[in-house]
Design a protein around this motif. Structure first.
Motif, PDB file in Angstrom:
ATOM      1  N   THR A  54       0.840  -1.191   0.000  1.00 48.40           N
ATOM      2  CA  THR A  54       0.000   0.000   0.000  1.00 48.40           C
ATOM      3  C   THR A  54       0.879   1.246   0.000  1.00 48.40           C
ATOM      4  O   THR A  54       1.846   1.331   0.763  1.00 48.40           O
ATOM      5  N   TYR A  55       0.542   2.187  -0.856  1.00 51.22           N
ATOM      6  CA  TYR A  55       1.172   3.509  -0.880  1.00 51.22           C
ATOM      7  C   TYR A  55       0.057   4.540  -0.715  1.00 51.22           C
ATOM      8  O   TYR A  55      -0.944   4.502  -1.445  1.00 51.22           O
ATOM      9  N   THR A  56       0.223   5.435   0.241  1.00 52.18           N
ATOM     10  CA  THR A  56      -0.763   6.481   0.501  1.00 52.18           C
ATOM     11  C   THR A  56      -0.059   7.832   0.507  1.00 52.18           C
ATOM     12  O   THR A  56       1.040   7.959   1.053  1.00 52.18           O
ATOM     13  N   ALA A  57      -0.693   8.844  -0.098  1.00 49.40           N
ATOM     14  CA  ALA A  57      -0.134  10.200  -0.113  1.00 49.40           C
ATOM     15  C   ALA A  57      -1.260  11.218  -0.163  1.00 49.40           C
ATOM     16  O   ALA A  57      -2.344  10.944  -0.700  1.00 49.40           O
ATOM     17  N   ASP A  58      -0.990  12.388   0.397  1.00 50.74           N
ATOM     18  CA  ASP A  58      -1.900  13.526   0.282  1.00 50.74           C
ATOM     19  C   ASP A  58      -1.434  14.344  -0.909  1.00 50.74           C
ATOM     20  O   ASP A  58      -0.281  14.772  -0.966  1.00 50.74           O
ATOM     21  N   VAL A  59      -2.325  14.549  -1.873  1.00 51.26           N
ATOM     22  CA  VAL A  59      -1.995  15.264  -3.105  1.00 51.26           C
ATOM     23  C   VAL A  59      -2.818  16.546  -3.139  1.00 51.26           C
ATOM     24  O   VAL A  59      -4.023  16.512  -2.938  1.00 51.26           O
ATOM     25  N   SER A  60      -2.140  17.685  -3.384  1.00 52.52           N
ATOM     26  CA  SER A  60      -2.824  18.976  -3.352  1.00 52.52           C
ATOM     27  C   SER A  60      -2.539  19.805  -4.592  1.00 52.52           C
ATOM     28  O   SER A  60      -1.450  19.744  -5.161  1.00 52.52           O
ATOM     29  N   ASP A  61      -3.528  20.587  -4.979  1.00 53.60           N
ATOM     30  CA  ASP A  61      -3.387  21.584  -6.040  1.00 53.60           C
ATOM     31  C   ASP A  61      -4.540  22.562  -5.883  1.00 53.60           C
ATOM     32  O   ASP A  61      -5.643  22.169  -5.476  1.00 53.60           O
ATOM     33  N   ASP A  62      -4.302  23.834  -6.236  1.00 51.73           N
ATOM     34  CA  ASP A  62      -5.346  24.841  -6.066  1.00 51.73           C
ATOM     35  C   ASP A  62      -6.565  24.591  -6.947  1.00 51.73           C
ATOM     36  O   ASP A  62      -7.652  25.081  -6.676  1.00 51.73           O
ATOM     37  N   SER A  63      -6.427  23.781  -8.007  1.00 49.07           N
ATOM     38  CA  SER A  63      -7.561  23.479  -8.877  1.00 49.07           C
ATOM     39  C   SER A  63      -8.251  22.163  -8.496  1.00 49.07           C
ATOM     40  O   SER A  63      -9.265  21.807  -9.082  1.00 49.07           O
ATOM     41  N   GLY A  64      -7.682  21.433  -7.552  1.00 49.97           N
ATOM     42  CA  GLY A  64      -8.182  20.108  -7.199  1.00 49.97           C
ATOM     43  C   GLY A  64      -7.350  19.037  -7.890  1.00 49.97           C
ATOM     44  O   GLY A  64      -6.508  19.336  -8.732  1.00 49.97           O
ATOM     45  N   ILE A  65      -7.577  17.795  -7.523  1.00 49.63           N
ATOM     46  CA  ILE A  65      -6.776  16.687  -8.046  1.00 49.63           C
ATOM     47  C   ILE A  65      -7.631  15.761  -8.905  1.00 49.63           C
ATOM     48  O   ILE A  65      -8.702  15.332  -8.495  1.00 49.63           O
ATOM     49  N   ARG A  66      -7.130  15.484 -10.098  1.00 39.84           N
ATOM     50  CA  ARG A  66      -7.803  14.567 -11.021  1.00 39.84           C
ATOM     51  C   ARG A  66      -7.427  13.120 -10.694  1.00 39.84           C
ATOM     52  O   ARG A  66      -8.248  12.223 -10.788  1.00 39.84           O
ATOM     53  N   THR A  97     -10.252  15.419   0.671  1.00 38.43           N
ATOM     54  CA  THR A  97     -10.272  15.758   2.090  1.00 38.43           C
ATOM     55  C   THR A  97     -10.538  17.253   2.267  1.00 38.43           C
ATOM     56  O   THR A  97     -10.823  17.696   3.363  1.00 38.43           O
ATOM     57  N   SER A  98     -10.404  18.011   1.163  1.00 40.18           N
ATOM     58  CA  SER A  98     -10.743  19.442   1.135  1.00 40.18           C
ATOM     59  C   SER A  98     -10.883  19.848  -0.329  1.00 40.18           C
ATOM     60  O   SER A  98     -10.740  19.007  -1.215  1.00 40.18           O
ATOM     61  N   ASP A  99     -11.126  21.141  -0.592  1.00 43.73           N
ATOM     62  CA  ASP A  99     -11.261  21.600  -1.980  1.00 43.73           C
ATOM     63  C   ASP A  99      -9.985  21.392  -2.780  1.00 43.73           C
ATOM     64  O   ASP A  99     -10.033  21.176  -3.981  1.00 43.73           O
ATOM     65  N   GLU A 100      -8.831  21.459  -2.111  1.00 47.19           N
ATOM     66  CA  GLU A 100      -7.549  21.393  -2.813  1.00 47.19           C
ATOM     67  C   GLU A 100      -6.766  20.105  -2.567  1.00 47.19           C
ATOM     68  O   GLU A 100      -5.817  19.823  -3.275  1.00 47.19           O
ATOM     69  N   THR A 101      -7.140  19.322  -1.560  1.00 42.90           N
ATOM     70  CA  THR A 101      -6.349  18.162  -1.172  1.00 42.90           C
ATOM     71  C   THR A 101      -7.150  16.879  -1.286  1.00 42.90           C
ATOM     72  O   THR A 101      -8.332  16.827  -0.962  1.00 42.90           O
ATOM     73  N   THR A 102      -6.459  15.848  -1.745  1.00 40.08           N
ATOM     74  CA  THR A 102      -7.040  14.524  -1.924  1.00 40.08           C
ATOM     75  C   THR A 102      -6.105  13.508  -1.294  1.00 40.08           C
ATOM     76  O   THR A 102      -4.889  13.611  -1.440  1.00 40.08           O
ATOM     77  N   ARG A 103      -6.663  12.529  -0.592  1.00 38.94           N
ATOM     78  CA  ARG A 103      -5.854  11.425  -0.070  1.00 38.94           C
ATOM     79  C   ARG A 103      -5.980  10.281  -1.061  1.00 38.94           C
ATOM     80  O   ARG A 103      -7.073   9.804  -1.345  1.00 38.94           O
ATOM     81  N   CYS A 104      -4.830   9.861  -1.610  1.00 39.49           N
ATOM     82  CA  CYS A 104      -4.808   8.798  -2.610  1.00 39.49           C
ATOM     83  C   CYS A 104      -4.135   7.562  -2.032  1.00 39.49           C
ATOM     84  O   CYS A 104      -3.076   7.665  -1.403  1.00 39.49           O
TER      85      CYS A 104
END
Length: 149
Positions: A54-66, A97-104
């Motif tokens: 398993t690999y988990t990371a928090d990915v962020s961008d001001d436009s959101g994450i695809r 997890t927010s408008d800009e951050t996604t947990r993948c």
């Protein structure tokens, strides 16, 4: 015109110009996705159940994450993945997890037979994050972990 009025006008013009220039710089500064808090976990299969990676990371961008593409590979293979190659690999499952951050989270099941064939030693995780606005960030060594028997 008095010197006091001229000086005040120059200060105002400089301040206004600085604000305008800063606004232009902020509006035109492209942002790229960021990966933070990356972690890996390898569990070898046991007699009764499959193992997993398993690999988990928090990915962020001001436009959101695809999305986030992930490739796991042994260091001994001397593989040197490129951003273009990662465009066609497996995707992690992501939740906002927010408008800009996604947990993948990317998970691979590992059978006992597959585990027996895995190269021992250091393994790497390469990742390609894609933002909603199309910006990408490629991290050739996003994480490392060891496989032992």
């Amino acid at each position: 015109m008095s010197k006091r009025i001229l000086f005040s006008s120059l200060i105002g013009a400089v301040a206004l110009g600085g604000v305008a220039a800063g606004g232009i710089a902020l509006a035109s500064a492209p942002t790229e996705p960021t990966l933070e808090n990356g972690s890996t976990r390898y569990v070898a299969p046991s007699d009764g159940s499959a193992g997993s990676f398993t690999y988990t990371a928090d990915v962020s961008d001001d436009s959101g994450i695809r999305g986030l593409k992930v490739l796991v590979w042994p260091a001994s293979s001397k593989l040197d993945p490129t951003e273009a190659e990662l465009r066609s690999v497996d995707s992690a499952k992501c939740r906002s997890t927010s408008d800009e951050t996604t947990r993948c989270t990317y998970t691979l099941k590992v059978t006992k037979q597959e585990a027996a064939e895995l190269a021992e030693g250091t393994w790497y995780v390469s990742a390609l994050a894609t933002a909603e606005d199309g910006d990408t960030t490629f991290v050739p060594h996003a994480a490392a972990f060891d496989v032992t028997r």
